[in-house]
Design a protein around this motif. Structure first.
Motif, mmCIF file in Angstrom:
data_model
loop_
_atom_site.group_PDB
_atom_site.id
_atom_site.type_symbol
_atom_site.label_atom_id
_atom_site.label_comp_id
_atom_site.label_asym_id
_atom_site.label_seq_id
_atom_site.Cartn_x
_atom_site.Cartn_y
_atom_site.Cartn_z
ATOM 1 N N PHE A 1 0.807 -1.224 0.000
ATOM 2 C CA PHE A 1 0.000 0.000 0.000
ATOM 3 C C PHE A 1 0.841 1.275 0.000
ATOM 4 N N ALA A 2 1.932 1.274 0.758
ATOM 5 C CA ALA A 2 2.789 2.461 0.817
ATOM 6 C C ALA A 2 4.173 2.028 1.285
ATOM 7 N N ASP A 3 5.199 2.313 0.473
ATOM 8 C CA ASP A 3 6.549 1.897 0.847
ATOM 9 C C ASP A 3 7.468 3.096 1.034
ATOM 10 N N GLU A 4 8.744 2.799 1.323
ATOM 11 C CA GLU A 4 9.703 3.875 1.625
ATOM 12 C C GLU A 4 10.043 4.731 0.410
ATOM 13 N N PHE A 5 9.660 4.265 -0.782
ATOM 14 C CA PHE A 5 9.941 5.022 -2.006
ATOM 15 C C PHE A 5 8.749 5.875 -2.452
ATOM 16 N N GLY A 6 7.709 5.919 -1.618
ATOM 17 C CA GLY A 6 6.526 6.706 -1.994
ATOM 18 C C GLY A 6 5.701 6.040 -3.080
ATOM 19 N N ARG A 7 5.739 4.709 -3.093
ATOM 20 C CA ARG A 7 4.974 3.959 -4.087
ATOM 21 C C ARG A 7 3.958 3.074 -3.395
ATOM 22 N N GLY A 8 3.020 2.541 -4.177
ATOM 23 C CA GLY A 8 2.080 1.573 -3.646
ATOM 24 C C GLY A 8 0.633 1.889 -3.986
ATOM 25 N N ILE A 9 -0.232 0.952 -3.627
ATOM 26 C CA ILE A 9 -1.656 1.046 -3.955
ATOM 27 C C ILE A 9 -2.272 2.337 -3.420
ATOM 28 N N SER A 10 -1.968 2.679 -2.159
ATOM 29 C CA SER A 10 -2.573 3.874 -1.559
ATOM 30 C C SER A 10 -2.188 5.133 -2.312
ATOM 31 N N HIS A 11 -0.908 5.255 -2.629
ATOM 32 C CA HIS A 11 -0.436 6.432 -3.372
ATOM 33 C C HIS A 11 -1.199 6.592 -4.683
ATOM 34 N N HIS A 12 -1.249 5.495 -5.441
ATOM 35 C CA HIS A 12 -1.870 5.535 -6.760
ATOM 36 C C HIS A 12 -3.362 5.847 -6.654
ATOM 37 N N LEU A 13 -4.030 5.187 -5.701
ATOM 38 C CA LEU A 13 -5.469 5.363 -5.527
ATOM 39 C C LEU A 13 -5.814 6.792 -5.101
#
Length: 229
Positions: free
Chosen positions: A20-32
């Protein structure tokens, strides 16, 4: 002609909750969240920090909000929430194969069991009652990897982890055969929590609700729940 500045919201994003959210600012939550706010012409800026720091920053009003927060009694007192959850996730009790459980639900955990959790996370409104009823001893750590390692060496009897998050770390650490989920702790609706110090908090929550509803009406919402990598 005068053009109005586009709306911009600044959110704290936690750094250790893949997919959902990782240390690189990526993931499902970011995109959604980016896509939902895009539907209502709001630009999103994110600051990647540990989860507890994100909560404190939102409390203080240094950011407009923080994401991946469970809406429960403790957080309702602190933050402003919309009506539409980002998504729903399941959290389970995980056990090491070398230290299996003989019970099939949380209300029958052995009295005095040592349970590992992440410091600052929410574990459902029943959790305090469970601790008291089963006289659980709680060990708090700062990362999923620490929880998994404590399970492997038998320092804790069980750990509560969100299933999809645990799967990522268990896979990364190559311990799929050594640790597994046994039974449910709670099902959690995950939200963006907005700051009560922000006079626009209600506006942000309503705009995000509208953006999420639009994505669902367009048929794009389910696609955004699929991990990107």
């Amino acid at each position: 002609m005068a053009y109005s500045e586009p709306l911009k919201v600044t959110l704290a994003a936690e750094d250790g909750w893949p997919p959902f959210a990782d240390e690189f600012g990526r993931g499902i939550s970011h995109h959604l969240i980016q896509q939902a706010f895009k539907q209502v012409d709001v630009a999103v800026s994110t600051i990647v920090v540990p989860y507890t720091r994100g909560l404190v920053m939102t409390d203080r009003g240094s950011v407009n909000g923080v994401f991946n927060v469970t809406k429960e009694q403790s957080t309702l007192k602190r933050f402003v929430f919309g009506q539409e959850p980002l998504f729903t996730v399941n959290a389970s009790f995980f056990f090491a194969k070398d230290h299996p459980s003989s019970v099939d639900d949380k209300w029958h955990l052995p009295i005095g069991s040592v349970v590992g959790i992440i410091d600052g996370y929410e574990y459902g409104d029943e959790f305090i009652q469970l601790i008291e009823k089963r006289q659980l001893r709680i060990t708090k750590v700062n990362s999923q990897r620490q929880l998994i390692n404590l399970l492997l060496v038998g320092r804790i009897n069980t750990a509560i982890m969100y299933d999809m998050v645990a799967d990522v770390y268990i896979d990364q650490m190559g311990v799929n055969k050594d640790i597994s989920a046994k039974f449910n702790n709670h099902i959690s609706e995950i939200f963006v929590a907005f700051s009560k110090k922000d006079p626009q908090a209600e506006q942000w929550s309503k705009l995000l609700d509208k953006g999420l509803q639009t994505l669902k009406q367009q048929g794009h919402y389910q696609q955004l729940l699929v991990p990107l990598d």
